[in-house]
Write a protein that holds these residues in place. Structure first.
Motif, mmCIF file in Angstrom:
data_model
loop_
_atom_site.group_PDB
_atom_site.id
_atom_site.type_symbol
_atom_site.label_atom_id
_atom_site.label_comp_id
_atom_site.label_asym_id
_atom_site.label_seq_id
_atom_site.Cartn_x
_atom_site.Cartn_y
_atom_site.Cartn_z
ATOM 1 N N ASN A 119 0.895 -1.454 0.332
ATOM 2 C CA ASN A 119 -0.233 0.008 -0.260
ATOM 3 C C ASN A 119 1.093 1.241 -0.090
ATOM 4 O OD1 ASN A 119 -3.032 -0.949 0.224
ATOM 5 N ND2 ASN A 119 -2.236 -1.897 1.410
ATOM 6 N N ARG A 127 -6.343 2.694 3.149
ATOM 7 C CA ARG A 127 -5.937 0.898 2.839
ATOM 8 C C ARG A 127 -4.589 0.720 3.912
ATOM 9 N NH1 ARG A 127 -6.079 0.273 -3.484
ATOM 10 N NH2 ARG A 127 -8.583 0.571 -3.963
ATOM 11 N N THR A 177 -6.195 4.610 -0.499
ATOM 12 C CA THR A 177 -4.972 4.114 0.058
ATOM 13 C C THR A 177 -4.416 4.352 1.432
ATOM 14 O OG1 THR A 177 -4.181 4.871 -2.851
ATOM 15 C CG2 THR A 177 -2.431 4.363 -1.221
ATOM 16 N N ARG A 231 1.731 1.663 -3.144
ATOM 17 C CA ARG A 231 0.476 2.507 -4.744
ATOM 18 C C ARG A 231 0.258 4.326 -4.160
ATOM 19 N NH1 ARG A 231 -4.828 2.206 -6.473
ATOM 20 N NH2 ARG A 231 -6.278 3.592 -5.590
ATOM 21 N N ARG A 232 0.286 4.353 -2.529
ATOM 22 C CA ARG A 232 0.665 5.685 -3.024
ATOM 23 C C ARG A 232 2.253 6.138 -3.669
ATOM 24 N NH1 ARG A 232 3.126 6.723 3.129
ATOM 25 N NH2 ARG A 232 1.578 6.660 4.070
#
Length: 185
Positions: free
Chosen positions: A44, A132, A129, A47-48
């Motif tokens: 995650n 998450r 995100t 993703r960020r």
């Protein structure tokens, strides 16, 4: 009578050996679970990190004077990628969050940016995100808690110390994270 004593001793050794093997395997499983959960946190984070450059590029044209925030985000991302352990990565991730919070405050302050569909989409994805990441951090800390309890409780602590299992660190917020970022124009 001699045979009975030998049978009892063998039975006790088998029971102790079985307990040792079961406890060792349990410690290994809990340790691997904590590692796997940390990988979820890192997924995650990635993703960020993938979203941030797009948000920055979307905002850069309007906010030339906010170069300091862009530099802080870039530097923090670099520190994260260079970190070699969970604690260093957590500290670097906290620095990213701090700089990112400042960016979000800035975006909210610019009506042109706030109304941009691209920026709004990026902000929405980034907020999702962040949620998450928080969930995965919580799960990581839960995994570490289970592992640490096993390492600390008797009699499994004896086996943990024999085989070198040590307590793991929890994910903790960076010092000062409880304070909202201040952005001055």
């Amino acid at each position: 009578m001699n045979k009975k004593i030998i049978i009892v001793i063998v039975a006790v050794l088998v029971i102790l050996g079985g307990y040792t093997v079961m406890t060792y395997n349990s410690l290994v499983s809990l340790n691997v679970d904590a590692d796997a959960q940390w990988k979820q946190v890192e997924t995650n984070y990635q993703r960020r990190f993938d979203l941030i450059p797009n948000l920055i590029e979307s905002a850069k044209g309007v906010m030339k004077q906010e170069q300091v925030v862009f530099t802080a985000i870039s530097d923090a991302r670099t520190r994260y990628s260079g970190a070699s352990n969970v604690n260093d990565k957590a500290i670097a991730a906290g620095q990213v969050e701090s700089a990112l919070s400042r960016l979000m405050v800035i975006v909210e302050s610019y009506p042109t940016l706030k109304s941009s569909e691209t920026v709004q989409s990026m902000m929405s994805q980034l907020e999702g995100t962040e949620n998450r990441i928080n969930v995965e951090r919580m799960r990581f800390n839960d995994s570490v808690k289970l592992y640490n309890l096993k390492v600390m409780k008797v009699p499994s602590s004896i086996i943990a110390s024999i085989f070198g299992f040590k307590e793991r660190s929890y994910f903790e917020a960076v010092k000062g994270a409880e304070q909202a970022p201040q952005v001055k124009f």
